[in-house]
Scaffold this active site. Structure first.
Site, short mmCIF file in Angstrom:
data_model
loop_
_atom_site.label_atom_id
_atom_site.label_comp_id
_atom_site.label_asym_id
_atom_site.label_seq_id
_atom_site.Cartn_x
_atom_site.Cartn_y
_atom_site.Cartn_z
N LYS A 121 2.74 -2.71 -4.08
CA LYS A 121 2.19 -1.46 -3.54
C LYS A 121 2.01 -0.47 -4.69
O LYS A 121 2.97 -0.12 -5.37
CB LYS A 121 3.13 -0.89 -2.48
CG LYS A 121 2.66 0.43 -1.89
CD LYS A 121 3.44 0.79 -0.63
CE LYS A 121 3.06 2.16 -0.11
NZ LYS A 121 3.75 2.51 1.13
N ASP A 226 6.95 8.66 9.63
CA ASP A 226 5.59 8.11 9.78
C ASP A 226 5.72 6.81 10.57
O ASP A 226 5.11 5.80 10.25
CB ASP A 226 4.98 7.86 8.39
CG ASP A 226 3.46 7.80 8.44
OD1 ASP A 226 2.88 8.13 9.50
OD2 ASP A 226 2.84 7.41 7.43
P1 ADP Z 1 0.68 3.69 3.05
O1 ADP Z 1 1.93 4.38 2.61
O2 ADP Z 1 -0.43 4.02 2.12
O3 ADP Z 1 0.37 3.89 4.50
P2 ADP Z 1 1.80 1.08 3.68
O4 ADP Z 1 3.08 0.77 3.02
O5 ADP Z 1 1.87 1.51 5.11
O6 ADP Z 1 0.95 2.12 2.81
O7 ADP Z 1 0.87 -0.20 3.56
C1 ADP Z 1 -0.48 -0.21 4.01
C2 ADP Z 1 -0.81 -1.55 4.64
O8 ADP Z 1 -0.57 -2.60 3.70
C3 ADP Z 1 0.07 -1.88 5.83
O9 ADP Z 1 -0.44 -1.39 7.03
C4 ADP Z 1 0.10 -3.40 5.82
O10 ADP Z 1 -1.04 -3.90 6.44
C5 ADP Z 1 0.00 -3.73 4.33
N1 ADP Z 1 1.33 -3.97 3.76
C6 ADP Z 1 2.16 -3.07 3.18
N2 ADP Z 1 3.30 -3.64 2.75
C7 ADP Z 1 3.20 -4.95 3.03
C8 ADP Z 1 4.05 -6.09 2.83
N3 ADP Z 1 5.24 -5.98 2.24
N4 ADP Z 1 3.60 -7.29 3.27
C9 ADP Z 1 2.40 -7.41 3.87
N5 ADP Z 1 1.55 -6.40 4.08
C10 ADP Z 1 1.93 -5.17 3.68
MG MG Z 2 1.43 3.23 6.11
#
Ligand code: ADP
Ligand code: MG
Length: 507
Positions: A121, A226
């Site tokens: 991320k 959130d």
């Molecule tokens: P933000 O803080 O920008 O909202 P998120 O952590 O919610 O970011 O991640 C955005 C999207 O990425 C999630 O809705 C999911 O679909 C995907 N995602 C995030 N972390 C993972 C993970 N560890 N494994 C698989 N998909 C992930």
């Molecule tokens: Mg998110």
């Protein structure tokens, strides 16, 4: 944002040295004067200016002459520094396709040497609407002189620390693997965001589990802030994993009750709408299943929970996330909060919901192994002796994300493709990706690149001139003549610049 990391393989040791010098300069300069970059990087014969030109071409740095002439890292430049550091550490060795895009982050698959797929991320604080950015920027940059890289790094550190601590306390979260700069590496969640799920075998059970998580978090002194269908992942067995922690607050936060109620309400609203939960209870259980009964009987209230704040403090501190960090990031969240929640900005600020319409933007999460392509040995670019230059300097104004001593293993390769617009074998379609590829920048940086093109010719000229001066100064010992815009740093014994220079000499 498409992260085309091919260029990473073609960047030289000097490129990374200068990129790191820009990063170091940004610790106390919003825009880093070329002279300072040159002094920190300490390349011979004015080499810095030539390298800066290359970094500009690849959009890893941005040129700015609005206040004085200088450079700053772009998110792409920051991505490359973090990725290269983590590859050096042996955390992963290839980057695959993008699997998620959030409000303020991009998520990619990465592969370890043994083929395990993890999630990466990249935090991109500030990638919200212009107005919201401006509100936050006014609040933070002008009053508190924070910068976006710092905030993104803080968000990543916070996410990593919370993920680790929550995991240790048995919460269903991804496993926190590592963190560097604005980048968090975690286990890949095998499932889908709840928002993409149209049907559940046991919606009421999932509902109870999810609601129970909000309560358990509060018992541990925390509120997610959130907690919604975009940040809850669910697998085929209807097991739930919660993600996305940079905005979490303590139950002692002044708005704690409001945040708690908002999380609860999000869940109620979603399950009511998507799974017709209250209707289902109405039909099956007429005695006590009315909506009002569901509301009054099962809705947890903030006051009814026995909360123990500070529960996770020790674990968080162990990950390097301090109270000051929490205060800093809360200032960002609170500082922009009014603007973001305000009615005027509704149309401009994409919430998770708006960005990720389940039908239009379905992002398949199944891992496509073919999308990952490990580089051949000859593609390998890492030099064992440049590893230190990539780790973040420890004695800086901004706390580093890691404190442990780094072990670096030579021989790791980076091979990147995004899986979208590459050939079917997953290989890059351009043979000269590093030199000629258009590297995409985040939306927040689109303006930068436009400006860049306009300024390009002028800048190339200026850089060549600066380079000649640098060479002349190095050869003849002549003092470079400062231009009207140029930055003056006297570099006294105690100045930060001379400290940075000293540090740079240790590389
Ligand atoms: P933000 O803080 O920008 O909202 P998120 O952590 O919610 O970011 O991640 C955005 C999207 O990425 C999630 O809705 C999911 O679909 C995907 N995602 C995030 N972390 C993972 C993970 N560890 N494994 C698989 N998909 C992930
Ligand atoms: Mg998110």
């Amino acid at each position: 944002m498409k992260l085309d990391v091919d260029a990473l393989r073609y960047l030289s040791k000097d490129d990374f040295r200068v990129l790191t010098a820009v990063e170091m300069g940004m610790r106390n300069h919003e825009i880093v004067p070329a002279e300072l970059v040159d002094r920190i990087a300490g390349l011979k014969h004015g080499g810095t200016y030539k390298v800066l030109k290359n970094l500009l071409k690849n959009k890893l740095v941005h040129h700015d002459s609005s206040k004085y002439d200088g450079f700053r890292l772009t998110y792409l430049g920051y991505d490359f520094l973090a990725i290269k550091t983590l590859v050096n550490r042996g955390v992963f060795s290839a980057v695959g396709r993008q699997i998620g895009v959030g409000k303020e982050s991009d998520i990619f698959e990465v592969a370890t040497e043994d083929g395990t797929i993890l999630a990466m991320k990249l935090h991109r604080l500030g990638r919200v609407s212009f107005r919201a950015v401006k509100a936050k920027r006014d609040y933070l940059l002008h009053r508190n002189s924070y910068n976006w890289l710092y905030l993104s790094r803080l968000a990543a550190l916070k996410e990593y620390a919370f993920m680790k601590a929550l995991g240790e306390h048995g919460f269903p979260v991804p496993t926190a693997v590592d963190c560097n700069r604005h980048c968090v590496i975690m286990s890949l969640v095998n499932g889908y965001p709840l928002v993409q799920v149209k049907q559940l075998q046991n919606p009421d059970e999932v509902f109870e589990t999810v609601l129970g998580l909000i309560v358990r978090l509060a018992e541990h002194g925390l509120i997610h802030c959130d907690f919604n269908e975009f940040n809850i992942m669910i697998d085929d067995n209807e097991e739930v994993t919660m993600i996305d922690f940079p905005q979490m607050v303590s139950v002692s936060h002044r708005n704690a009750e409001m945040y708690f109620d908002r999380d609860v309400e999000c869940i109620f609203k979603f399950f009511r709408k998507r799974f017709n939960l209250s209707g289902h209870e109405d039909e099956d259980d007429n005695d006590d299943g009315s909506e009002s009964d569901l509301e009054s009987n099962s809705r947890p209230t903030f006051s009814s929970i026995t909360k123990s704040s500070g529960f996770l403090d020790k674990e968080l501190a162990a990950s390097g996330f301090t109270r000051r960090d929490q205060d800093d990031i809360e200032k960002y969240i609170d500082g922009g909060g009014e603007e973001i929640d305000g009615p005027d900005s509704n149309d401009e600020v994409p919430s998770d919901q708006e960005e990720q319409d389940p039908d239009e933007n379905h992002i398949p999460l199944a891992v496509n192994m073919n999308a990952l392509h490990l580089a051949d040995q000859h593609d390998f670019l890492m030099h064992s002796n440049d590893k230190d230059a990539l780790e973040e300097p420890q004695h800086s104004m901004i706390p580093s994300t890691t404190s442990e001593a780094e072990t670096s293993r030579a021989g790791h390769q980076v091979s990147i493709n995004d899986g979208d617009d590459k050939g079917s074998d997953g290989r890059p379609t351009s043979a000269h990706a590093g030199c000629s590829n258009e590297l995409e920048v985040s939306r927040a940086e689109q303006d930068d690149s436009n400006e860049l093109n306009e300024d390009d010719a002028l800048l190339t000229k200026r850089l060549s001139k600066q380079r000649r001066r640098g060479v002349a100064a190095a050869q003849g010992g002549h003092k470079a003549i400062s231009s009207r815009n140029s930055y003056k740093d006297k570099g006294g014994r105690s100045s930060n610049n001379s400290k940075l220079q000293k540090h740079a000499c240790k590389w």
